[in-house]
Design a protein around this motif. Structure first.
Motif, PDB file in Angstrom:
ATOM      1  N   HIS A 104      53.551  31.198  -2.138  1.00 44.71           N
ATOM      2  CA  HIS A 104      53.516  29.729  -2.661  1.00 44.71           C
ATOM      3  C   HIS A 104      52.502  29.391  -1.677  1.00 44.71           C
ATOM      4  CE1 HIS A 104      57.438  28.462  -3.934  1.00 44.71           C
ATOM      5  NE2 HIS A 104      57.348  29.531  -3.771  1.00 44.71           N
TER       6      HIS A 104
ATOM      7  N   THR B 206      54.800  29.337   5.263  1.00 44.10           N
ATOM      8  CA  THR B 206      55.229  31.364   4.879  1.00 44.10           C
ATOM      9  C   THR B 206      53.925  31.870   4.719  1.00 44.10           C
ATOM     10  OG1 THR B 206      56.173  31.328   3.368  1.00 44.10           O
ATOM     11  CG2 THR B 206      57.322  30.501   4.516  1.00 44.10           C
TER      12      THR B 206
ATOM     13  N   SER C 169      48.990  34.313   1.406  1.00 45.99           N
ATOM     14  CA  SER C 169      49.646  33.112   1.941  1.00 45.99           C
ATOM     15  C   SER C 169      49.522  32.463   0.659  1.00 45.99           C
ATOM     16  CB  SER C 169      48.988  32.064   2.772  1.00 45.99           C
ATOM     17  OG  SER C 169      48.432  33.500   3.810  1.00 45.99           O
TER      18      SER C 169
ATOM     19  N   ASP D 259      48.487  25.946   2.986  1.00 44.34           N
ATOM     20  CA  ASP D 259      48.651  26.477   4.292  1.00 44.34           C
ATOM     21  C   ASP D 259      47.207  27.443   4.824  1.00 44.34           C
ATOM     22  OD1 ASP D 259      50.821  25.664   3.912  1.00 44.34           O
ATOM     23  OD2 ASP D 259      51.317  28.051   3.401  1.00 44.34           O
TER      24      ASP D 259
ATOM     25  N   ASP E  77      54.095  25.905   1.539  1.00 43.67           N
ATOM     26  CA  ASP E  77      54.851  26.154   1.878  1.00 43.67           C
ATOM     27  C   ASP E  77      55.102  26.583   3.824  1.00 43.67           C
ATOM     28  OD1 ASP E  77      54.625  28.646   1.872  1.00 43.67           O
ATOM     29  OD2 ASP E  77      56.466  29.491   1.642  1.00 43.67           O
TER      30      ASP E  77
HETATM   31 CA    CA Z   1      52.143  30.140   1.873  1.00 41.67          CA
END
Ligand code: CA
Ligand SMILES: CCCCCCCCCCCCC/C=C/[C@@H](O)[C@H](COP(=O)(O)O)NC(=O)CCCCC
Ligand code: ADP
Length: 571
Positions: free
Chosen positions: A433, A438, A416, A285, A436
């Motif tokens: 994670h 998020t 993150s 991410d 993911d």
């Molecule tokens: Ca993440």
């Protein structure tokens, strides 16, 4: 690997099979698409020369996965003698040797490159083996063949160039990877080069040698280049960004090396080089950070305001101290015990993505990240737009309900990823994670020095740093921070309302006048703006990594060597 999978591998059609010499024994070596080896003793040589010991062992079976082979090459004469001087005359009986290099897992997620030497009867046989093995490797399309390498000579203890030349380049050469190496001459050299000058079609990946700041440069170069090539405007905070095609490798040579540590489980240059050679791929991410609808920066690990912002700001003036600048500035900032007032508005990730305290660690092949990617796709701009059209009589922003928290904070951290690093092996948010969609938003409210110290110490041991009355943590997709002096999130916004409304109603931020404001620490770079909007872009980039591998369960082990009739499995 399952045993049934093992038997499928063994039963692949044979590509090449010969009787060769291996450690004084005649062995039958076989290569198929999936494995090399399965070599077993078919004859014991007894006192053929003075140096040949009697060997009367039972037959041995071994194999290597082709996917874990680095490369094959003709063996240099000194390689045949360096282990044991007494072997020299012995191996010269079979001078046509070739070496197969492969990866072996050692302790603490470290990988090493090991060699096996086989001796052939003649040159033609040797050539055939080396070529056939390397041809098989070249068919592995996930492996990079051409890499662009940027070295920051000033990272960490200023050993980046040495680390690359001595530890990494020889491995790339064994793997027949060609490289273009650029030693950076100033900050942002790599970023600007990637943004404007490089023909990205000419390489299969980009490698940075340095710390988190150097990685951040490469991310900025690649992400910005990808958006401008696709005519996407980075200044729109809610804009869907186009994922980068090229993978990025990190050879750790920096001060914190958090991104490398959190994605491989270690900060070891050889391990990272082997992940690159194997062609591993780990999606990740990326947060975009905006101020007043103007793009500021991307972040992949820590966005920290208050404590971590202040540590970084102070430490930048002490770069000459090397990595220990963080210890010095960390202590100084801790003693200063500064808190900051402001308002945090955030959009929780409420669609069953786990939570920051669920004790589910992000590991290789993480199912939370897989589910997160599916959810993120459903929430992407196009899809939401279609939903809005279909439900034009309803107010459908796709945002969900924002939450707003006001207070005095010692630290506001958005992690993150776990942000694990040698200083904090579990990280700032141990169950965050990599991919993911998020970020874990950690709010550390004003507390006594002693309590804050207890909280910080828990980053270095196994205790739960979130289990403290002044700490809260939320898994979020977007957030905004407004420092007190420009904070005008009105009472009406505290009610259930869409993120769009909240973001629109927060007034234009006042210029940062350095009174009562901290800076944001954005992956180790200082962001002078206090008022920021942050959106997570799920799996925008990919690394040459595979996430941290699990430790001990049988079915998640990777079988790299099988000996005799009993299987030996390695984590
Ligand atoms: Ca993440
Ligand atoms: C009394 C014991 C206190 C111990 C506290 C330890 C907490 C350590 C958490 C570290 C999190 C690190 C997050 C990563 C940040 C990096 O991106 C950044 C830049 O790295 P680099 O480019 O390699 O220099 N590093 C930092 O901001 C350093 C933070 C150190 C805080 C003490
Ligand atoms: N040749 C260079 N001279 C000065 N600064 C550089 C150079 N190359 C990169 N930088 C910058 O150095 C900073 C720190 O780099 P990094 O690799 O993260 O090292 P460290 O981990 O020690 O902080 C980054 O902001 C990067 O942009």
């Amino acid at each position: 690997m399952l045993i049934s999978e093992f038997f499928i591998m063994v039963n692949q059609p044979t590509l090449l099979s010969s009787q060769l010499f291996y450690e004084n024994r005649v062995v039958e070596v076989t290569l198929n698409r999936v494995m090399l080896g399965f070599w077993k003793e078919i004859e014991t040589r007894r006192k053929r020369s003075a140096s040949f010991n009697c060997i009367s062992k039972d037959a041995d079976h071994h194999f290597l996965l082709v996917s874990e082979i680095v490369g094959a090459r003709e063996t240099e004469e000194e390689d045949q003698t360096n282990k044991d001087g007494g072997r020299k005359h012995k191996v010269l009986l079979y001078p046509y040797a070739f070496t197969v290099s492969y990866t072996e897992r050692t302790k603490h997620h470290c990988w090493r490159c090991k060699d096996i030497i086989f001796h052939c009867l003649d040159e033609a046989q040797r050539q055939q083996w080396v070529q056939t093995i390397n041809n098989q490797l070249s068919l592995l399309s996930i492996r990079p063949k051409r890499l662009l390498v940027y070295i920051n000579p000033y990272s960490g203890k200023q050993r980046g160039k040495w680390i690359y030349e001595q530890r990494v380049a020889p491995l790339f050469s064994r793997a027949s990877i060609s490289t273009d190496v650029i030693v950076t001459e100033s900050a942002n050299h790599a970023r600007d080069h990637l943004k404007t000058e490089v023909d990205l079609k000419q390489c299969d990946g980009v490698v940075c040698v340095g710390g988190d700041g150097m990685f951040s440069e490469v991310v900025h170069g690649l992400v910005s280049r990808t958006q401008s090539d696709s005519r996407v405007d980075q200044n729109q905070p809610n804009q869907d960004l186009v994922p980068c095609a090229l993978r990025i490798g990190i050879i750790p040579a920096g001060s914190t090396d958090c991104i490398c540590y959190s994605t491989t489980g270690t900060n070891d240059p050889v391990t990272s080089a082997l992940h690159i050679i194997m062609g591993d791929s780990q999606p990740m991410d990326v947060c975009s950070v905006h101020h007043n609808n103007t793009f500021l920066r991307y972040s992949v690990s820590l966005l920290g305001y208050g404590f971590y912002g202040d540590v970084l700001t102070d430490s930048e003036r002490k770069r000459w101290m090397g990595p220990s600048r963080y210890d010095f500035s960390g202590l100084k900032t801790f003693l200063t015990h500064q808190y900051y007032e402001g308002t945090v508005a955030f959009l929780p990730a409420e669609d069953n993505l786990g939570n920051p305290r669920d004790k589910i660690k992000c590991r290789t092949g993480c199912h939370i990240c897989e589910q997160g990617a599916n959810n993120a796709h459903l929430l992407s701009g196009d899809h939401v737009h279609k939903m809005a059209e279909e439900n034009s009589d309803k107010e459908t922003s796709g945002d969900g309900v924002w939450r707003v928290i006001r207070g005095k904070f010692l630290a506001i951290n958005a992690a993150s990823m776990s942000c694990a690093c040698p200083r904090s092996p579990r990280g700032l948010s141990p169950y965050a994670h990599l991919a993911d969609g998020t970020t874990d938003l950690i709010l550390v409210r004003k507390a006594s020095r002693l309590d804050f110290l207890r909280h910080l110490i828990r980053h270095t041991n196994k205790d739960d740093q979130f289990d403290m009355s002044f700490v809260e943590v939320h898994r979020v997709r977007r957030f905004r921070f407004v420092p007190k002096h420009s904070s005008v999130i009105s009472e009406v916004d505290l009610s259930e309302t869409s993120g769009k409304k909240i973001c629109n109603q927060v007034c234009t931020a006042h210029p940062n006048d350095d009174t009562g404001h901290s800076n944001w620490n954005c992956d180790g770079e200082i962001l002078p703006h206090a008022d920021i909007q942050v959106s997570v872009h799920c799996q925008l980039i990919r690394l040459f990594a595979r996430g941290v591998e699990r430790g001990t369960t049988f079915d998640t082990y990777t079988c790299s060597v099988i000996e005799g009739s009993s299987l030996s499995w390695q984590a």
